[in-house]
Design an enzyme around this catalytic site. Structure first.
Site, PDB file in Angstrom:
ATOM      1  N   ILE A 159      -7.132   7.596  -1.102  1.00 30.33           N
ATOM      2  CA  ILE A 159      -6.924   6.262  -0.985  1.00 30.33           C
ATOM      3  C   ILE A 159      -8.062   5.570   0.088  1.00 30.33           C
ATOM      4  O   ILE A 159      -7.915   6.124   1.178  1.00 30.33           O
ATOM      5  CB  ILE A 159      -5.701   5.708  -0.828  1.00 30.33           C
ATOM      6  CG1 ILE A 159      -5.454   4.152  -0.848  1.00 30.33           C
ATOM      7  CG2 ILE A 159      -5.119   6.183   0.291  1.00 30.33           C
ATOM      8  CD1 ILE A 159      -3.927   3.670  -0.874  1.00 30.33           C
ATOM      9  N   SER A 160      -8.764   4.359  -0.330  1.00 29.56           N
ATOM     10  CA  SER A 160      -9.792   4.020   0.618  1.00 29.56           C
ATOM     11  C   SER A 160      -9.135   3.513   1.832  1.00 29.56           C
ATOM     12  O   SER A 160      -8.038   2.718   1.890  1.00 29.56           O
ATOM     13  CB  SER A 160     -10.695   2.941   0.049  1.00 29.56           C
ATOM     14  OG  SER A 160     -11.271   3.565  -1.043  1.00 29.56           O
ATOM     15  N   GLN A 161     -10.016   3.323   3.043  1.00 30.05           N
ATOM     16  CA  GLN A 161      -9.669   2.789   4.105  1.00 30.05           C
ATOM     17  C   GLN A 161      -9.445   1.387   3.576  1.00 30.05           C
ATOM     18  O   GLN A 161     -10.196   0.454   3.236  1.00 30.05           O
ATOM     19  CB  GLN A 161     -10.847   2.950   5.270  1.00 30.05           C
ATOM     20  CG  GLN A 161     -10.402   2.253   6.384  1.00 30.05           C
ATOM     21  CD  GLN A 161     -11.661   2.367   7.346  1.00 30.05           C
ATOM     22  OE1 GLN A 161     -12.621   2.937   7.118  1.00 30.05           O
ATOM     23  NE2 GLN A 161     -11.750   1.776   8.454  1.00 30.05           N
ATOM     24  N   ARG A 196       0.884  -1.335  -0.141  1.00 28.84           N
ATOM     25  CA  ARG A 196      -0.133  -0.013  -0.037  1.00 28.84           C
ATOM     26  C   ARG A 196       0.839   1.349   0.068  1.00 28.84           C
ATOM     27  O   ARG A 196       0.395   2.309  -0.399  1.00 28.84           O
ATOM     28  CB  ARG A 196      -0.906   0.050   1.283  1.00 28.84           C
ATOM     29  CG  ARG A 196      -2.018   1.063   1.136  1.00 28.84           C
ATOM     30  CD  ARG A 196      -2.907   0.822   2.331  1.00 28.84           C
ATOM     31  NE  ARG A 196      -4.216   1.822   2.106  1.00 28.84           N
ATOM     32  CZ  ARG A 196      -4.287   2.805   3.053  1.00 28.84           C
ATOM     33  NH1 ARG A 196      -3.527   3.088   4.106  1.00 28.84           N
ATOM     34  NH2 ARG A 196      -5.460   3.802   2.957  1.00 28.84           N
TER      35      ARG A 196
END
Length: 227
Positions: A73-75, A47
């Site tokens: 950027i998504s959890q 990530r």
């Protein structure tokens, strides 16, 4: 599929990032993520390669992070949850569409699990950056496309076994449901931004569609094409 820790040219290569990913996966398990395939995929995807270098120290926190242009950027928990919902189908999807590439992180997780992932992005700099990341990390089964202003999705590449939408739609986007294959499913946040969104699972059976509303979520707004 890749094993990033075998590529020392990757930024942040080494045991530190591997340990950070392991801690994140442990946290996801505590939060209720049970699908080992998803946990393994999350453990493999670096990530930290999908955030700006200034954010690297927070890359494995279970939180959304800014990526510029008003996007995030998504959890990781949300990424794991939405991916798990796609895998919950009776048959594993092969032909998957993601709406909203953003940083490319969600598409990378999908690429670890599905044969072919199409992903579309409207913001040109994000699209170009994500394409470079996919190439650098060896994700050859990801087909990134720059979104057109006059349509939503990629109807000429469909129908799709699964569609995952990483932006919130005020109403269920029928332009996307029509791109679902028989027995396909779509995961999409639906509702007003600012507190009214819920994660929705849509399933197609012939000309009919079923809908299940799940957890409350918060996503940036979906920008739909116009005819």
């Amino acid at each position: 599929m890749i094993e990033p820790d075998k590529h020392p040219h990757v930024r942040g290569f080494g045991m530190a990032s591997a340990r950070s990913r392991a801690r994140l996966v442990a946290r996801l398990e505590q939060l209720g993520v049970r699908d080992e395939r998803v946990l393994d995929a999350m453990n493999r995807v670096p990530r930290h390669m999908f955030v700006d270098e200034a954010m690297t120290s927070r890359a494995y926190d279970d939180t959304a992070l800014p990526i510029g242009y008003g996007q995030t950027i998504s959890q990781p928990y949300i990424v794991a949850q939405m991916t798990s919902l796609l895998l919950a189908a009776d048959e594993r999807p092969d032909h998957v569409l993601e709406i909203g590439t953003g940083s490319g992180y969600q598409a990378a997780v999908l690429a670890e699990l599905f044969d072919t992932v199409y992903t579309v992005e409207r913001i040109k700099p994000l699209y170009e950056q994500a394409r470079r990341r996919f190439a650098e990390l060896g994700y050859r089964n990801v087909r990134a496309r720059e979104a057109r202003d006059d349509m939503l999705g990629l109807p000429s590449y469909g129908p799709f076994d699964a569609i995952l939408v990483t932006a919130g739609a005020e109403n269920l986007p029928t332009a996307l449901t029509e791109q679902l294959a028989e027995n396909g499913r779509m995961i999409v946040p639906v509702g007003a931004s600012g507190g009214g969104q819920r994660l929705v699972v849509v399933r197609r059976q012939g000309p009919s569609f079923s809908r299940d509303d799940l957890d409350a979520v918060s996503f940036v707004p979906l920008i739909e094409g116009h005819d």
